[in-house]
Design a protein around this motif. Sequence first.
Motif, short mmCIF file in Angstrom:
data_model
loop_
_atom_site.label_atom_id
_atom_site.label_comp_id
_atom_site.label_asym_id
_atom_site.label_seq_id
_atom_site.Cartn_x
_atom_site.Cartn_y
_atom_site.Cartn_z
N MET A 1 -6.76 11.67 -11.90
CA MET A 1 -5.93 12.30 -10.90
C MET A 1 -6.09 11.59 -9.55
O MET A 1 -5.13 11.49 -8.80
CB MET A 1 -6.30 13.79 -10.80
N HIS A 2 -7.30 11.11 -9.28
CA HIS A 2 -7.56 10.42 -8.02
C HIS A 2 -6.60 9.24 -7.83
O HIS A 2 -6.06 9.04 -6.73
CB HIS A 2 -9.02 9.95 -7.98
N PHE A 3 -6.37 8.48 -8.90
CA PHE A 3 -5.46 7.34 -8.84
C PHE A 3 -4.05 7.77 -8.43
O PHE A 3 -3.40 7.12 -7.61
CB PHE A 3 -5.43 6.61 -10.19
N LEU A 4 -3.55 8.84 -9.03
CA LEU A 4 -2.19 9.31 -8.73
C LEU A 4 -2.08 9.81 -7.29
O LEU A 4 -1.10 9.53 -6.61
CB LEU A 4 -1.78 10.41 -9.70
N ILE A 5 -3.08 10.56 -6.84
CA ILE A 5 -3.05 11.07 -5.46
C ILE A 5 -3.09 9.90 -4.48
O ILE A 5 -2.33 9.85 -3.51
CB ILE A 5 -4.21 12.05 -5.20
N ARG A 6 -3.96 8.95 -4.76
CA ARG A 6 -4.08 7.77 -3.90
C ARG A 6 -2.76 7.01 -3.85
O ARG A 6 -2.29 6.61 -2.79
CB ARG A 6 -5.20 6.88 -4.42
N ALA A 7 -2.13 6.80 -5.01
CA ALA A 7 -0.87 6.06 -5.07
C ALA A 7 0.23 6.79 -4.30
O ALA A 7 1.03 6.14 -3.59
CB ALA A 7 -0.45 5.85 -6.52
N ALA A 8 0.29 8.10 -4.39
CA ALA A 8 1.30 8.87 -3.66
C ALA A 8 1.05 8.78 -2.15
O ALA A 8 2.00 8.60 -1.37
CB ALA A 8 1.30 10.32 -4.12
N CYS A 9 -0.19 8.90 -1.74
CA CYS A 9 -0.52 8.81 -0.31
C CYS A 9 -0.16 7.44 0.25
O CYS A 9 0.40 7.33 1.34
CB CYS A 9 -2.00 9.09 -0.10
N VAL A 10 -0.48 6.39 -0.49
CA VAL A 10 -0.18 5.02 -0.05
C VAL A 10 1.33 4.82 0.06
O VAL A 10 1.82 4.17 0.99
CB VAL A 10 -0.83 4.00 -1.00
N ALA A 11 2.09 5.39 -0.86
CA ALA A 11 3.54 5.26 -0.81
C ALA A 11 4.14 6.01 0.37
O ALA A 11 5.13 5.57 0.97
CB ALA A 11 4.16 5.78 -2.11
N LEU A 12 3.55 7.14 0.72
CA LEU A 12 4.10 7.96 1.81
C LEU A 12 3.68 7.47 3.19
O LEU A 12 4.35 7.77 4.18
CB LEU A 12 3.69 9.42 1.61
N TYR A 13 2.59 6.74 3.28
CA TYR A 13 2.12 6.18 4.55
C TYR A 13 1.91 4.67 4.40
O TYR A 13 0.78 4.19 4.38
CB TYR A 13 0.81 6.84 4.99
N PRO A 14 2.99 3.90 4.29
CA PRO A 14 2.84 2.46 4.11
C PRO A 14 2.44 1.75 5.40
O PRO A 14 2.62 2.26 6.49
CB PRO A 14 4.24 2.02 3.66
N ARG A 15 1.91 0.58 5.24
CA ARG A 15 1.55 -0.30 6.36
C ARG A 15 2.84 -0.82 7.00
O ARG A 15 3.81 -1.11 6.31
CB ARG A 15 0.73 -1.45 5.80
N THR A 16 2.86 -0.92 8.32
CA THR A 16 3.99 -1.52 9.02
C THR A 16 3.48 -2.69 9.86
O THR A 16 2.28 -2.96 9.89
CB THR A 16 4.70 -0.51 9.95
N GLU A 17 4.38 -3.33 10.58
CA GLU A 17 3.98 -4.46 11.42
C GLU A 17 3.06 -4.02 12.55
O GLU A 17 2.22 -4.79 13.01
CB GLU A 17 5.22 -5.14 11.99
N THR A 18 3.24 -2.80 13.03
CA THR A 18 2.47 -2.34 14.19
C THR A 18 1.40 -1.30 13.87
O THR A 18 0.53 -1.07 14.70
CB THR A 18 3.42 -1.74 15.25
N LEU A 19 1.48 -0.68 12.71
CA LEU A 19 0.52 0.38 12.37
C LEU A 19 -0.11 0.13 11.01
O LEU A 19 0.57 -0.33 10.08
CB LEU A 19 1.22 1.74 12.34
N PRO A 20 -1.38 0.45 10.88
CA PRO A 20 -2.00 0.35 9.56
C PRO A 20 -1.46 1.45 8.65
O PRO A 20 -1.00 2.49 9.12
CB PRO A 20 -3.49 0.54 9.84
#
Length: 130
Positions: A1-20
């Motif tokens: 489950m940890h993998f799925l939660i992590r993947a969803a969080c990463v998708a919802l808060y992606p890295r941008t040019e100005t923000l991590p």
Amino acid sequence: MHFLIRAACVALYPRTETLPGVIDTDIDGFLRRFRKESNGLLWLGLVAGTLIFTATPLITVFLPLPSFLLPRRLLDKHADRIASHRVYLLRQAIVVVKMAAGLCWGAHPKVRAAFALPPYPDEPSRWRTT
């Protein structure tokens, strides 16, 4: 489950040019601590929201794949569409995932520095009694 939660969080808060992104924070450590310190209902909401996020690309980008197998462009589109879906229960389930990811992301020193905010002080190891 940890993998799925992590993947969803990463998708919802992606890295941008100005923000991590949340991937640049200690998301794994945060999720372990969140599991240990949250109550069962909050954890259940996070798991349910994650499962909904993972299973709904069929209704957002019309592909019968779990979200973690989507290419980056479609994953971004899926995250945007599911977070603003017209069905309230779907949208609210994603809010729980975004809340948990946002707690991790917003508390990170790199993110706080990008907004000209001082880092949070270290948490005390025990409750204050005075």
